[in-house]
Design a protein around this motif. Structure first.
Motif, mmCIF file in Angstrom:
data_model
loop_
_atom_site.group_PDB
_atom_site.id
_atom_site.type_symbol
_atom_site.label_atom_id
_atom_site.label_comp_id
_atom_site.label_asym_id
_atom_site.label_seq_id
_atom_site.Cartn_x
_atom_site.Cartn_y
_atom_site.Cartn_z
ATOM 1 N N PRO A 163 0.811 -1.215 0.000
ATOM 2 C CA PRO A 163 0.000 0.000 0.000
ATOM 3 C C PRO A 163 0.841 1.260 0.000
ATOM 4 N N GLU A 164 2.149 1.107 0.179
ATOM 5 C CA GLU A 164 2.992 2.286 0.248
ATOM 6 C C GLU A 164 3.139 2.925 -1.122
ATOM 7 N N ASP A 165 3.443 4.183 -1.109
ATOM 8 C CA ASP A 165 3.725 4.897 -2.337
ATOM 9 C C ASP A 165 4.951 4.286 -2.990
ATOM 10 N N PRO A 166 4.871 3.863 -4.275
ATOM 11 C CA PRO A 166 6.026 3.221 -4.905
ATOM 12 C C PRO A 166 7.237 4.119 -4.998
ATOM 13 N N ASP A 167 7.036 5.425 -4.898
ATOM 14 C CA ASP A 167 8.169 6.340 -4.988
ATOM 15 C C ASP A 167 8.839 6.564 -3.645
ATOM 16 N N THR A 168 8.225 6.027 -2.571
ATOM 17 C CA THR A 168 8.797 6.214 -1.243
ATOM 18 C C THR A 168 9.992 5.298 -1.065
ATOM 19 N N PRO A 169 11.161 5.822 -0.728
ATOM 20 C CA PRO A 169 12.335 4.965 -0.564
ATOM 21 C C PRO A 169 12.166 4.024 0.612
ATOM 22 N N SER A 170 12.654 2.816 0.466
ATOM 23 C CA SER A 170 12.540 1.811 1.513
ATOM 24 C C SER A 170 13.762 1.843 2.404
ATOM 25 N N ASP A 171 13.555 1.482 3.687
ATOM 26 C CA ASP A 171 14.685 1.395 4.601
ATOM 27 C C ASP A 171 15.601 0.245 4.222
ATOM 28 N N ASN A 172 15.033 -0.752 3.548
ATOM 29 C CA ASN A 172 15.826 -1.919 3.160
ATOM 30 C C ASN A 172 16.001 -1.906 1.653
ATOM 31 N N ASP A 173 17.198 -1.580 1.192
ATOM 32 C CA ASP A 173 17.440 -1.501 -0.240
ATOM 33 C C ASP A 173 18.001 -2.813 -0.770
ATOM 34 N N GLU A 174 17.660 -3.919 -0.108
ATOM 35 C CA GLU A 174 18.101 -5.236 -0.545
ATOM 36 C C GLU A 174 17.544 -5.529 -1.931
ATOM 37 N N PRO A 175 18.389 -5.848 -2.924
ATOM 38 C CA PRO A 175 17.891 -6.141 -4.263
ATOM 39 C C PRO A 175 17.009 -7.378 -4.254
ATOM 40 N N LEU A 176 16.028 -7.396 -5.139
ATOM 41 C CA LEU A 176 15.086 -8.498 -5.213
ATOM 42 C C LEU A 176 15.767 -9.728 -5.778
ATOM 43 N N LEU A 177 15.509 -10.871 -5.161
ATOM 44 C CA LEU A 177 16.062 -12.119 -5.656
ATOM 45 C C LEU A 177 15.487 -12.433 -7.025
ATOM 46 N N SER A 178 16.311 -12.985 -7.913
ATOM 47 C CA SER A 178 15.828 -13.361 -9.233
ATOM 48 C C SER A 178 15.765 -14.870 -9.340
ATOM 49 N N GLY A 179 14.800 -15.353 -10.133
ATOM 50 C CA GLY A 179 14.708 -16.787 -10.346
ATOM 51 C C GLY A 179 14.418 -17.556 -9.088
ATOM 52 N N THR A 180 13.514 -17.033 -8.225
ATOM 53 C CA THR A 180 13.259 -17.704 -6.953
ATOM 54 C C THR A 180 12.274 -18.845 -7.079
ATOM 55 N N GLY A 181 11.606 -18.974 -8.218
ATOM 56 C CA GLY A 181 10.659 -20.059 -8.405
ATOM 57 C C GLY A 181 11.350 -21.345 -8.790
ATOM 58 N N GLY A 182 10.632 -22.439 -8.719
ATOM 59 C CA GLY A 182 11.190 -23.724 -9.114
ATOM 60 C C GLY A 182 11.349 -23.800 -10.621
ATOM 61 N N VAL A 183 12.230 -24.670 -11.080
ATOM 62 C CA VAL A 183 12.457 -24.864 -12.507
ATOM 63 C C VAL A 183 11.667 -26.076 -12.957
ATOM 64 N N SER A 184 10.731 -25.864 -13.864
ATOM 65 C CA SER A 184 9.886 -26.955 -14.320
ATOM 66 C C SER A 184 10.640 -27.851 -15.287
ATOM 67 N N LYS A 185 10.531 -29.163 -15.071
ATOM 68 C CA LYS A 185 11.179 -30.133 -15.947
ATOM 69 C C LYS A 185 10.143 -30.943 -16.724
ATOM 70 N N ASP A 186 8.865 -30.576 -16.583
ATOM 71 C CA ASP A 186 7.800 -31.325 -17.245
ATOM 72 C C ASP A 186 7.751 -30.991 -18.728
ATOM 73 N N CYS A 187 7.517 -32.007 -19.537
ATOM 74 C CA CYS A 187 7.397 -31.817 -20.978
ATOM 75 C C CYS A 187 6.541 -32.956 -21.519
ATOM 76 N N THR A 188 5.475 -32.613 -22.234
ATOM 77 C CA THR A 188 4.568 -33.642 -22.732
ATOM 78 C C THR A 188 5.187 -34.382 -23.911
ATOM 79 N N ALA A 189 4.650 -35.566 -24.179
ATOM 80 C CA ALA A 189 5.140 -36.371 -25.302
ATOM 81 C C ALA A 189 4.902 -35.654 -26.624
ATOM 82 N N THR A 190 3.783 -34.911 -26.711
ATOM 83 C CA THR A 190 3.475 -34.174 -27.940
ATOM 84 C C THR A 190 4.513 -33.097 -28.209
ATOM 85 N N GLU A 191 4.920 -32.382 -27.136
ATOM 86 C CA GLU A 191 5.934 -31.337 -27.290
ATOM 87 C C GLU A 191 7.269 -31.924 -27.731
#
Length: 393
Positions: free
Chosen positions: A257-285
């Protein structure tokens, strides 16, 4: 690209030696034997002082989660370690070395040894508080990032470590403190500050492996971690769970809810690629990819008709190595491999920046989970090579 393919291959997990971690029951089943595992808790602190040009050193202020340091000034570094757990006291015989490096999650080989001027042990009957002091000259080229004024609203990471020789443990134990810093001009004056010291808590887990001639236990280090490290892992895991839940329900994550322009006390960069890596692939693909690759191999100069639509839907993990090389046009090009080998042996001015970002790149992927593991090492080499090849990017 061939090197990149090799870098992202799945690495088999090493088996756990049964003689150390398991005991076999009469029924033949195995259960974990933790009776010889002990965890010791230590409180640590870190303080910097700067040359005041009067023959002494003045304390460096600490604001929220970062130190305020001035460039081009010699600094004294004070690190204390005190056991606070109720276990039998571990005696620290000496400090093998005091080290500093720009960035965090840095490799052991990137830590720079600084001059240690004293190691103070507690007197008999006193609390087990050990104090290590050293002198740090930030004017050395390797510390350039920590000796350059930082732009407004930015911080830099730095790592301080002490290698401690503990009685009963054969190898030195490294206690690491990571912190942020903001670098100011040498003439900067700080009019008011209250916090001067950074505090950290360490958890040393050891395994009893025998008893020496004096009846004292010989110990083997299982792990050394800190409260900050545990909090970072917990935050990454929580973010992973939120992302997974959001994807499975197709509900967007609630925004702040905060104003996006308001600077944060924690300037920790956002983690990238935090989701799981899908290995599923159908036979058709897979069948579709098989037909496309068959035509592509017959005429490498022309891309197959349905390639674009398949790529948009995602390249199956098992085929990425070959498809990426074909898309990049670098298959069977020995000169590219030779160029890569040449680049990774050169120095890059962006090494500390790359190292700072490595730990938060795909933290959910098993290849990149281990700090300073083979996956992070390979990714570092690739990024370093490209930073030299195309520094503008």
């Amino acid at each position: 690209m061939q090197c990149f393919t090799a870098a992202v291959k799945k690495i088999p997990k090493l088996p756990i030696p049964k003689s150390e971690s398991f005991e076999t029951t009469q029924g033949g089943s195995e259960s974990v034997n933790k009776s010889n595992i002990l965890t010791y808790v230590f409180d640590g602190s870190l303080e910097f002082r700067e040359d005041d040009s009067k023959g002494g050193y003045s304390s460096c202020p600490k604001d929220k989660d970062y130190f305020k340091l001035r460039c081009k000034l010699e600094k004294s570094v004070t690190l204390t370690v005190q056991q606070v757990s109720d276990n039998k006291e571990l005696v620290i015989d000496r400090c093998f070395g005091l080290l500093i490096s720009p960035g965090r999650n840095v490799r052991n080989s990137d830590m720079q040894l600084i001059e240690m001027i004293s190691f103070t042990k507690p007197a008999p009957g006193e609390k087990p508080l050990y104090t290590i002091m050293g002198l740090w000259d930030p004017n050395e080229p390797v510390f350039e990032i920590l000796n350059t004024e930082t732009p407004k609203d930015t911080r830099v990471y730095m790592t301080v470590a002490a290698d401690l020789v503990i009685a009963g443990i054969q190898e030195p134990v490294r206690f690491v403190i990571e912190t942020k810093a903001k670098i100011f001009p040498p003439s900067e004056r700080f009019w008011y500050f209250s916090k001067k010291t950074l505090y950290e808590q360490f958890y040393l887990t050891v395994r009893e492996i025998g008893v020496d001639a004096n009846g004292d236990h010989s110990l083997q280090v299982v792990s050394v971690t800190s409260t900050t490290k545990l909090q970072n892992k917990k935050a990454a895991l929580s973010l992973n769970i939120v992302n997974s839940a959001s994807k499975s329900t197709n509900v967007p994550t609630p925004s702040s809810p905060e104003d996006p322009d308001t600077p944060s006390d924690n300037d920790e960069p956002l983690l990238s690629g935090t989701g799981g890596v899908s290995k599923d692939c159908t036979a058709t693909e897979l069948e579709g990819w098989s037909e496309v690759l068959l035509k592509w191999r017959q005429n490498l100069s022309q891309r197959p008709k349905h390639l674009s639509s398949l790529v948009r839907r995602g390249i199956p993990e098992a085929l990425r190595g070959e498809v990426w090389q074909l898309l990049a046009g670098c298959h069977d090009q020995k000169e590219i491999i030779d160029t890569y080998k040449s680049l990774i042996n050169k120095n890059s001015s962006y090494e500390s920046i790359i190292q700072r970002d490595i730990y938060r790149t795909f933290p959910a992927h098993e290849l990149f989970v281990d700090q300073n593991g083979a996956g992070q090492e390979s990714l570092f080499k690739i990024c370093k090579a490209y930073s030299i090849y195309d520094p503008e990017v």
